[in-house]
Design a protein around this motif. Structure first.
Motif, mmCIF file in Angstrom:
data_model
loop_
_atom_site.group_PDB
_atom_site.id
_atom_site.type_symbol
_atom_site.label_atom_id
_atom_site.label_comp_id
_atom_site.label_asym_id
_atom_site.label_seq_id
_atom_site.Cartn_x
_atom_site.Cartn_y
_atom_site.Cartn_z
ATOM 1 N N GLY A 33 0.813 -1.209 0.000
ATOM 2 C CA GLY A 33 0.000 0.000 0.000
ATOM 3 C C GLY A 33 0.845 1.257 0.000
ATOM 4 N N ALA A 34 1.905 1.264 0.807
ATOM 5 C CA ALA A 34 2.774 2.439 0.877
ATOM 6 C C ALA A 34 3.474 2.681 -0.460
ATOM 7 C CB ALA A 34 3.799 2.260 1.985
ATOM 8 N N LEU A 35 3.889 1.619 -1.134
ATOM 9 C CA LEU A 35 4.530 1.773 -2.440
ATOM 10 C C LEU A 35 3.563 2.341 -3.463
ATOM 11 C CD1 LEU A 35 6.656 -1.490 -2.677
ATOM 12 C CD2 LEU A 35 7.542 0.859 -2.669
ATOM 13 N N ARG A 36 2.350 1.858 -3.456
ATOM 14 C CA ARG A 36 1.360 2.401 -4.399
ATOM 15 C C ARG A 36 1.245 3.908 -4.240
ATOM 16 N NH1 ARG A 36 -5.287 1.586 -4.551
ATOM 17 N NH2 ARG A 36 -5.664 3.782 -4.956
ATOM 18 N N HIS A 37 1.029 4.374 -3.031
ATOM 19 C CA HIS A 37 0.840 5.808 -2.813
ATOM 20 C C HIS A 37 2.101 6.594 -3.159
ATOM 21 C CE1 HIS A 37 -3.155 5.590 -1.257
ATOM 22 N NE2 HIS A 37 -2.819 4.857 -0.211
ATOM 23 N N ALA A 38 3.263 6.076 -2.777
ATOM 24 C CA ALA A 38 4.509 6.808 -3.009
ATOM 25 C C ALA A 38 4.855 6.881 -4.489
ATOM 26 C CB ALA A 38 5.643 6.161 -2.225
ATOM 27 N N LEU A 39 4.620 5.806 -5.231
ATOM 28 C CA LEU A 39 4.937 5.799 -6.657
ATOM 29 C C LEU A 39 4.001 6.712 -7.440
ATOM 30 C CD1 LEU A 39 5.681 1.993 -6.972
ATOM 31 C CD2 LEU A 39 7.332 3.837 -7.416
ATOM 32 N N VAL A 40 2.725 6.701 -7.094
ATOM 33 C CA VAL A 40 1.778 7.600 -7.755
ATOM 34 C C VAL A 40 2.146 9.052 -7.465
ATOM 35 C CG1 VAL A 40 -0.618 8.410 -7.714
ATOM 36 C CG2 VAL A 40 -0.134 5.968 -7.886
ATOM 37 N N ALA A 41 2.471 9.345 -6.204
ATOM 38 C CA ALA A 41 2.833 10.717 -5.838
ATOM 39 C C ALA A 41 4.076 11.176 -6.583
ATOM 40 C CB ALA A 41 3.047 10.804 -4.324
ATOM 41 N N ARG A 42 5.055 10.285 -6.751
ATOM 42 C CA ARG A 42 6.280 10.667 -7.463
ATOM 43 C C ARG A 42 5.979 10.980 -8.925
ATOM 44 N NH1 ARG A 42 12.041 7.528 -6.999
ATOM 45 N NH2 ARG A 42 11.699 8.163 -4.827
ATOM 46 N N ALA A 43 5.131 10.191 -9.552
ATOM 47 C CA ALA A 43 4.769 10.466 -10.944
ATOM 48 C C ALA A 43 4.041 11.801 -11.073
ATOM 49 C CB ALA A 43 3.919 9.327 -11.492
ATOM 50 N N LEU A 44 3.150 12.080 -10.132
ATOM 51 C CA LEU A 44 2.437 13.352 -10.185
ATOM 52 C C LEU A 44 3.402 14.520 -10.019
ATOM 53 C CD1 LEU A 44 -0.766 12.499 -8.098
ATOM 54 C CD2 LEU A 44 -0.599 12.810 -10.581
ATOM 55 N N ARG A 45 4.314 14.425 -9.071
ATOM 56 C CA ARG A 45 5.291 15.497 -8.882
ATOM 57 C C ARG A 45 6.143 15.686 -10.134
ATOM 58 N NH1 ARG A 45 6.180 12.876 -3.930
ATOM 59 N NH2 ARG A 45 8.214 12.130 -4.674
ATOM 60 N N THR A 46 6.436 14.597 -10.830
ATOM 61 C CA THR A 46 7.282 14.667 -12.021
ATOM 62 C C THR A 46 6.593 15.408 -13.160
ATOM 63 O OG1 THR A 46 8.391 12.593 -11.432
ATOM 64 C CG2 THR A 46 8.488 13.253 -13.748
ATOM 65 N N HIS A 47 5.278 15.253 -13.277
ATOM 66 C CA HIS A 47 4.585 15.751 -14.468
ATOM 67 C C HIS A 47 3.684 16.954 -14.229
ATOM 68 C CE1 HIS A 47 5.922 12.460 -17.042
ATOM 69 N NE2 HIS A 47 5.737 11.661 -16.011
ATOM 70 N N LEU A 48 3.358 17.274 -12.975
ATOM 71 C CA LEU A 48 2.509 18.435 -12.738
ATOM 72 C C LEU A 48 3.250 19.720 -13.075
ATOM 73 C CD1 LEU A 48 0.554 17.770 -9.419
ATOM 74 C CD2 LEU A 48 -0.411 18.344 -11.650
ATOM 75 N N PRO A 49 2.581 20.674 -13.711
ATOM 76 C CA PRO A 49 3.222 21.965 -13.975
ATOM 77 C C PRO A 49 3.416 22.756 -12.685
ATOM 78 C CG PRO A 49 0.909 22.026 -14.596
ATOM 79 C CD PRO A 49 1.205 20.605 -14.242
ATOM 80 N N ALA A 50 4.240 23.777 -12.768
ATOM 81 C CA ALA A 50 4.471 24.625 -11.607
ATOM 82 C C ALA A 50 3.212 25.424 -11.272
ATOM 83 C CB ALA A 50 5.639 25.576 -11.887
ATOM 84 N N GLY A 51 3.080 25.789 -10.010
ATOM 85 C CA GLY A 51 1.944 26.594 -9.575
ATOM 86 C C GLY A 51 0.823 25.753 -9.006
ATOM 87 N N ALA A 52 -0.025 26.398 -8.232
ATOM 88 C CA ALA A 52 -1.155 25.710 -7.598
ATOM 89 C C ALA A 52 -2.150 25.245 -8.646
ATOM 90 C CB ALA A 52 -1.827 26.631 -6.595
ATOM 91 N N GLN A 53 -2.581 24.002 -8.524
ATOM 92 C CA GLN A 53 -3.535 23.409 -9.457
ATOM 93 C C GLN A 53 -4.878 23.181 -8.766
ATOM 94 O OE1 GLN A 53 -2.271 22.416 -12.883
ATOM 95 N NE2 GLN A 53 -0.907 23.960 -12.014
ATOM 96 N N GLN A 54 -5.944 23.260 -9.552
ATOM 97 C CA GLN A 54 -7.273 22.882 -9.074
ATOM 98 C C GLN A 54 -7.465 21.407 -9.398
ATOM 99 O OE1 GLN A 54 -9.427 24.784 -7.310
ATOM 100 N NE2 GLN A 54 -7.903 26.447 -7.345
ATOM 101 N N VAL A 55 -7.649 20.589 -8.363
ATOM 102 C CA VAL A 55 -7.617 19.135 -8.507
ATOM 103 C C VAL A 55 -8.955 18.535 -8.077
ATOM 104 C CG1 VAL A 55 -6.421 17.014 -7.835
ATOM 105 C CG2 VAL A 55 -5.149 19.176 -7.975
#
Length: 262
Positions: free
Chosen positions: A26-48
């Motif tokens: 479970g911890a790996l799932r959350h951490a890997l998804v979070a890393r991918a999001l950090r890698t690809h999200l543009p700079a600045g606050a996003q509406q999610v």
């Protein structure tokens, strides 16, 4: 639209999910998804918009780094877990997260659209009309925005029971491409090609995808250990490259709508 999570009877699914989230898997799932999001999200606050955001793990992570998140989930017990998680955060984080009870199909009426990022992690496996559900998700994303979709991998679904030497279950999964998971709920899996086709038909493109848990999915309920960061790095590196990512238990897709310059 039928949802096998919502129609499941007996037992507290939210409690089972909480137990799983505390394991290495479970911890790996959350951490890997979070890393991918950090890698690809543009700079600045996003509406999610976090569809089926459950206990709020990703919502809180995103709020901590400045994003504004609407978490939509139909399970009151899961929303209670999200509320408890938020209660432990400082006010500036709590103020960036809104909790709404409802399904993804109700998103347009309940929370509107035009989001910079829509998350839907571990939900598609429970719905019986996945293509329609994907269209609903894409419709909530603004032109040029991003959709993050996490699904089970049909091409690797039999790996876990086989590595655990559960041969009858292995044969059943190979025949049906579905399974009854640890929570006792029937779920379905999809191939890379199927997901990419559904996204394209809904108007999302420039897809990047990762495999998750190539090496650790058969570890059962093993707890997180001191070697977590090493395991995380190994899974991250393998999940980005061929042929390893194709045997991941889960597939994480990032797709954009409208124009996107990669």
């Amino acid at each position: 639209m039928t949802n096998s999570w919502l129609s499941a009877s007996g037992g507290d699914l939210s409690a089972g999910y909480a137990r799983h989230a505390g394991t290495l898997r479970g911890a790996l799932r959350h951490a890997l998804v979070a890393r991918a999001l950090r890698t690809h999200l543009p700079a600045g606050a996003q509406q999610v918009l976090d569809v089926g955001g459950g206990d709020g793990h990703q919502a809180v992570q995103l709020a901590r780094i400045g994003h504004h998140v609407t978490l939509l989930d139909p399970d009151p017990a899961m929303l209670k877990q999200a509320m408890d998680r938020l209660a432990a955060e400082p006010e500036q984080v709590r103020s960036r997260v809104r909790l709404v009870e409802g399904t993804g199909e109700q998103a347009k009426d309940l929370v509107g659209g035009g989001y910079d990022l829509v998350l839907c992690h571990g939900v598609l496996m429970y719905v019986d009309t996945p293509a329609t559900f994907v269209r609903d998700l894409v419709s909530a994303v603004r032109p040029g925005g991003m959709l993050s979709l996490l699904v089970k991998n049909r091409d690797a679904l039999a790996m876990r029971p086989a590595l655990e030497e559960r041969w009858a279950d292995t044969l059943a999964v190979l025949d049906t491409n579905s399974e009854t998971g640890n929570l006792g709920v029937t779920s379905r899996a999809h191939t890379v090609a199927e997901v990419e086709a559904m996204l394209a038909a809904a108007g999302a493109f420039t897809t990047v995808w990762y495999g998750l848990r190539m090496f650790t999915d058969h570890f059962g309920d093993r707890p997180v250990g001191e070697d977590f960061n090493l395991i995380l790095d190994a899974e991250w590196q393998a999940g980005r490259r061929e042929p390893y990512r194709r045997i991941g238990r889960l597939l994480h897709f990032l797709a954009w709508t409208g124009r996107h310059d990669s």
